[in-house]
Scaffold this active site. Structure first.
Site, PDB file in Angstrom:
ATOM      1  N   HIS A 108     -33.368 -82.708  77.191  1.00 28.43           N
ATOM      2  CA  HIS A 108     -32.742 -83.613  76.212  1.00 28.43           C
ATOM      3  C   HIS A 108     -31.788 -84.552  76.950  1.00 28.43           C
ATOM      4  O   HIS A 108     -31.139 -84.142  77.915  1.00 28.43           O
ATOM      5  CB  HIS A 108     -32.001 -82.785  75.154  1.00 28.43           C
ATOM      6  CG  HIS A 108     -31.568 -83.617  73.986  1.00 28.43           C
ATOM      7  ND1 HIS A 108     -30.474 -84.439  74.040  1.00 28.43           N
ATOM      8  CD2 HIS A 108     -32.110 -83.768  72.752  1.00 28.43           C
ATOM      9  CE1 HIS A 108     -30.361 -85.065  72.867  1.00 28.43           C
ATOM     10  NE2 HIS A 108     -31.330 -84.668  72.074  1.00 28.43           N
ATOM     11  N   GLU A 157     -37.581 -89.834  72.967  1.00 24.88           N
ATOM     12  CA  GLU A 157     -36.272 -90.013  72.344  1.00 24.88           C
ATOM     13  C   GLU A 157     -35.487 -91.107  73.072  1.00 24.88           C
ATOM     14  O   GLU A 157     -34.779 -90.815  74.043  1.00 24.88           O
ATOM     15  CB  GLU A 157     -35.470 -88.707  72.418  1.00 24.88           C
ATOM     16  CG  GLU A 157     -36.064 -87.565  71.639  1.00 24.88           C
ATOM     17  CD  GLU A 157     -34.981 -86.668  71.084  1.00 24.88           C
ATOM     18  OE1 GLU A 157     -35.056 -86.343  69.912  1.00 24.88           O
ATOM     19  OE2 GLU A 157     -34.046 -86.315  71.822  1.00 24.88           O
TER      20      GLU A 157
END
Ligand code: PGA
Length: 231
Positions: A108, A157
């Protein structure tokens, strides 16, 4: 009908008590109840994955043990140690959470930025996850982010879209998803960044987008249930 992964990333939120209350409300929400009772549901293709902090996994896993198996709901982690179980202070090894979770979000952008995670480290984590039977969900920030070998699920993302209320242009996200599937042979590509119940269907209706990774809007049981329903 394509398989859709609807992943909630709780980040560093919720106490054990709050997680317990979330799960009671979530499992009792009208959509989940419908999913639970409707065997002919078209929504069989939806896989719901909740990724809480490590600390909350045992309680949530215990609550889910008693659910009806028809609800396609699994747990995941937000990270995993690159090392096996052993003398690695502060780490949680993949082998220690098998049985509690099935998936592991890796790479992430918050971990890359705040903890200096490199592509090499993320690749080691992906290997460690797979060795223990956990399915990695690797986050990439664009077309050029390296993806570890044999990864089946990738979440695109873009950094500016995360937590900003400014999601990526859906056509742009579709373009990246198509690239990752066709050029990098990734079977499932998800989109993440400011996904809400209002915009989720715009992404999941794109031919190359196989689901969403949801941060803020996954923290509230009714908003997450609505995202799943509308996806
Ligand atoms: P957000 O977070 O939905 O709050 O933008 C997404 C993520 O960081 O995975």
């Amino acid at each position: 009908m394509k398989k859709l992964f609807l992943v909630g990333n709780w980040k560093s939120h919720k106490t054990v008590q709050e997680a317990h209350s979330f799960m009671i409300a979530f499992l009792n929400s009208s959509f989940i109840e419908w999913l639970h009772t409707n065997e002919e549901s078209n929504d069989k293709s939806k896989r719901i994955i909740i990724c809480p902090p490590f600390l909350l996994l045992p309680e949530l896993a215990r609550m889910l043990e008693h659910r009806d198996a028809k609800i396609p709901l699994d747990l995941g982690t937000q990270d995993i140690s690159p090392f096996p179980a052993g003398s690695h202070t502060g780490e949680v090894a993949a082998s220690e959470i098998v049985g509690l979770a099935k998936y592991a979000i890796l790479g992430h952008s918050e971990r890359r930025k705040e903890f200096g995670e490199t592509d090499e480290l993320i690749s080691q984590k992906a290997t460690a996850a797979r060795k223990s039977g956990l399915e990695p969900i690797v986050c990439v920030q664009g077309k050029n982010t390296p993806i570890p070998e044999d990864v089946k699920i990738v979440a695109y993302e873009p950094i500016d879209a995360i937590g900003s209320g400014h999601p990526d242009n859906p056509d742009h996200a579709e373009d990246i998803a198509a690239f990752l599937k066709e050029k990098k042979h990734i079977p499932y590509v998800l989109y993440g960044g400011s996904v809400t119940a209002e915009n989720v269907a715009v992404y999941t209706s794109k031919p190359h987008i196989d689901g969403v990774l949801v941060g803020g809007a996954s923290l509230d049981p009714s908003s997450f249930a609505e995202i799943i329903q509308r996806a």
